[in-house]
Enzyme design. Structure first.
Site, PDB file in Angstrom:
ATOM      1  N   ASP A  95       0.925  -0.935  -0.326  1.00  0.00           N
ATOM      2  CA  ASP A  95       0.151   0.176  -0.026  1.00  0.00           C
ATOM      3  C   ASP A  95       0.847   0.943  -0.511  1.00  0.00           C
ATOM      4  O   ASP A  95       2.425   1.213   0.233  1.00  0.00           O
ATOM      5  CB  ASP A  95      -1.167  -0.293   1.464  1.00  0.00           C
ATOM      6  CG  ASP A  95      -1.793   1.216   1.449  1.00  0.00           C
ATOM      7  OD1 ASP A  95      -1.983   1.369  -0.222  1.00  0.00           O
ATOM      8  OD2 ASP A  95      -2.996   0.935   2.236  1.00  0.00           O
ATOM      9  N   ASP A 269      -7.873  -7.170   0.775  1.00  0.00           N
ATOM     10  CA  ASP A 269      -7.252  -7.698   1.686  1.00  0.00           C
ATOM     11  C   ASP A 269      -7.852  -6.512   2.953  1.00  0.00           C
ATOM     12  O   ASP A 269      -8.692  -5.266   2.865  1.00  0.00           O
ATOM     13  CB  ASP A 269      -6.004  -6.469   1.759  1.00  0.00           C
ATOM     14  CG  ASP A 269      -5.960  -5.001   1.447  1.00  0.00           C
ATOM     15  OD1 ASP A 269      -5.944  -4.048   2.646  1.00  0.00           O
ATOM     16  OD2 ASP A 269      -6.664  -4.112   1.019  1.00  0.00           O
ATOM     17  N   CYS A 307     -13.872 -27.506  10.082  1.00  0.00           N
ATOM     18  CA  CYS A 307     -12.199 -26.718   9.695  1.00  0.00           C
ATOM     19  C   CYS A 307     -11.119 -28.293   9.555  1.00  0.00           C
ATOM     20  O   CYS A 307     -11.360 -28.631  10.745  1.00  0.00           O
ATOM     21  CB  CYS A 307     -11.964 -25.807  10.132  1.00  0.00           C
ATOM     22  SG  CYS A 307     -10.657 -24.972  10.229  1.00  0.00           S
ATOM     23  N   CYS A 309      -8.114 -26.986  10.098  1.00  0.00           N
ATOM     24  CA  CYS A 309      -6.697 -26.221   9.674  1.00  0.00           C
ATOM     25  C   CYS A 309      -6.123 -26.659  11.210  1.00  0.00           C
ATOM     26  O   CYS A 309      -6.738 -27.620  12.166  1.00  0.00           O
ATOM     27  CB  CYS A 309      -7.315 -24.557  10.087  1.00  0.00           C
ATOM     28  SG  CYS A 309      -7.931 -24.516  11.497  1.00  0.00           S
ATOM     29  N   CYS A 312      -7.725 -25.877  14.364  1.00  0.00           N
ATOM     30  CA  CYS A 312      -9.056 -27.691  14.726  1.00  0.00           C
ATOM     31  C   CYS A 312      -8.841 -29.077  14.797  1.00  0.00           C
ATOM     32  O   CYS A 312      -9.273 -29.280  15.268  1.00  0.00           O
ATOM     33  CB  CYS A 312      -9.894 -26.826  13.870  1.00  0.00           C
ATOM     34  SG  CYS A 312     -10.964 -25.443  13.627  1.00  0.00           S
ATOM     35  N   HIS A 338      -6.012 -19.570  12.419  1.00  0.00           N
ATOM     36  CA  HIS A 338      -7.372 -20.669  11.562  1.00  0.00           C
ATOM     37  C   HIS A 338      -8.190 -19.392  11.163  1.00  0.00           C
ATOM     38  O   HIS A 338      -8.437 -19.821   9.868  1.00  0.00           O
ATOM     39  CB  HIS A 338      -8.347 -20.782  13.519  1.00  0.00           C
ATOM     40  CG  HIS A 338     -10.093 -21.157  13.238  1.00  0.00           C
ATOM     41  ND1 HIS A 338     -10.321 -21.620  12.075  1.00  0.00           N
ATOM     42  CD2 HIS A 338     -10.795 -19.784  12.598  1.00  0.00           C
ATOM     43  CE1 HIS A 338     -11.305 -22.082  12.160  1.00  0.00           C
ATOM     44  NE2 HIS A 338     -12.494 -21.222  11.984  1.00  0.00           N
TER      45      HIS A 338
END
Length: 373
Positions: A95, A269, A307, A309, A312, A338
């Site tokens: 940015d 984003d 999930c 991930c 999890c 997560h």
């Protein structure tokens, strides 16, 4: 002119403006639509770069303003550029620093030549111009660099917004003139215009005329009601070329991602998933969960039953609540892992749904499961 970044349109959704594409950068191809995790100060907070990559993130965002103040762009240049400095070999977007500078309020003064401001860190005086922003971003070495712009506040009157967008366009021309190494980095322009559709059109015509490799939509999600944002966004997308990537800045809640994709946005984003993770909130397939709540004290089930991930697979809600209540750093690490996994995987499913001509069905399924936003 040859550009470092190019866009390939792969598939369009027959019942919406959603599209499946690919942004090719010097550090790899980015499958779109894509969510970009934010690594403001050359790090995604509470995550190692290897973990961010393992989640499936293809590109991250860093911020020119923050890196200019600390550690300084010359130090990053000496380190071999941002990729090497932060040990990230994927694509990076920086940015311009415009949004951060203008967020300083009383600490900054806008002139045609640029913006005079005081550091939020120590109060020291600084000056940022379009040329300064490009110089700093050139030193950082990101793949996609953003034009220095003024993000008009909400609400703002018509005259202020018109003057602001015209200045943004003049600054874009100066950014383009200052940016020489187009084969290494690509400059994206930023559409402004506040909540006025005719000014959005005016801004788009001015920036598209400069024939840049990509365009972003700024000045949304700055406090206006979501329905107003979506209404303005409907117009914004129509004004931008179909053969270039479209980036909606600063948006990251699941509903905004779906609504943006439906309108033809390719890139997003936001700090939201990492910020709320540090505050004990998780995005899950059944909606937001505050791990602080007492109902999780003896809940030994995963954070999200749907999930896969790392968090999890290995930890319970009870343990995550214990970590948060104990102010343990691991709480931020696991919840951030997560939340980013959740958004990155959701975007992957969106891409697959577009390919299979079932984007709107997937959107309905997601909304029915997620519940209130």
């Amino acid at each position: 002119m040859q550009h470092a970044v190019s866009y390939e349109l792969i598939k369009t959704d027959p019942r919406s403006r959603a599209r499946r594409g690919r942004v090719i950068t010097p550090h790899g191809a980015i499958e779109t639509p894509v969510f970009m995790p934010v690594g403001t100060a050359a790090t995604v907070k509470a995550m190692r770069p290897e973990q961010v990559k393992e989640l499936g993130a293809q590109i991250i965002l860093s911020n020119t303003y923050h890196l200019y103040l600390r550690p300084g762009h010359e130090i990053v240049r000496e380190a071999g550029g941002l990729h090497k400095f932060m040990n990230w070999d994927g694509a990076i977007l920086t940015d311009s620093g415009g949004f951060q500078v203008f967020s300083l309020g009383a600490l900054r003064k806008i002139k045609e030549e640029g913006v005079y401001f005081r550091s939020h860190i120590d109060g020291s005086k600084h000056f940022f111009s379009p040329e300064t922003s490009i110089e700093v971003q050139n030193a950082l070495g990101s793949d996609i660099i953003m034009a220095f712009d003024e993000c008009a506040p909400y609400p703002a009157d018509h005259r202020y917004v018109k003057d602001s967008l015209n200045r943004t366009s003049r600054w874009l021309a100066r950014c383009k003139e200052a940016h020489k190494d187009t084969q290494r980095q690509s400059l994206f322009g930023i559409m402004q215009g506040g909540m006025y559709k005719e000014l959005r059109y005016e801004s788009a015509m001015q920036i598209v005329e400069m024939d840049l490799p990509g365009y972003s939509i700024g000045g949304l999600s700055v406090g206006e009601p979501k329905e107003m944002m979506y209404d303005i966004l409907d117009s914004c997308v129509e004004y931008l070329p179909k053969e270039k990537p479209r980036y909606l800045m600063g948006v990251g809640s699941p509903d905004c991602l779906f609504e943006g994709v439906e309108r033809g946005i390719d890139m997003f984003d936001c700090v939201l998933p990492t910020r709320i993770a540090r505050n004990g909130t998780a995005m899950t397939s059944v909606g937001r969960i505050s791990i602080k709540n007492a109902c999780h004290e003896r809940d030994f089930t995963p954070l999200d039953p749907n999930c896969d991930c790392y968090t999890c697979r290995n930890y319970s809600r009870a343990y995550l609540r214990h970590l948060f209540k104990s102010n343990e750093i691991l709480s931020s690490m696991l919840l951030t892992n997560h939340n980013l996994h959740f958004l990155v995987q959701t975007m992957g499913r969106i891409r697959s749904a577009i390919e299979e001509d079932r984007f709107l069905e997937y959107k309905r399924e997601f909304y029915d499961s997620y519940g209130a936003f």
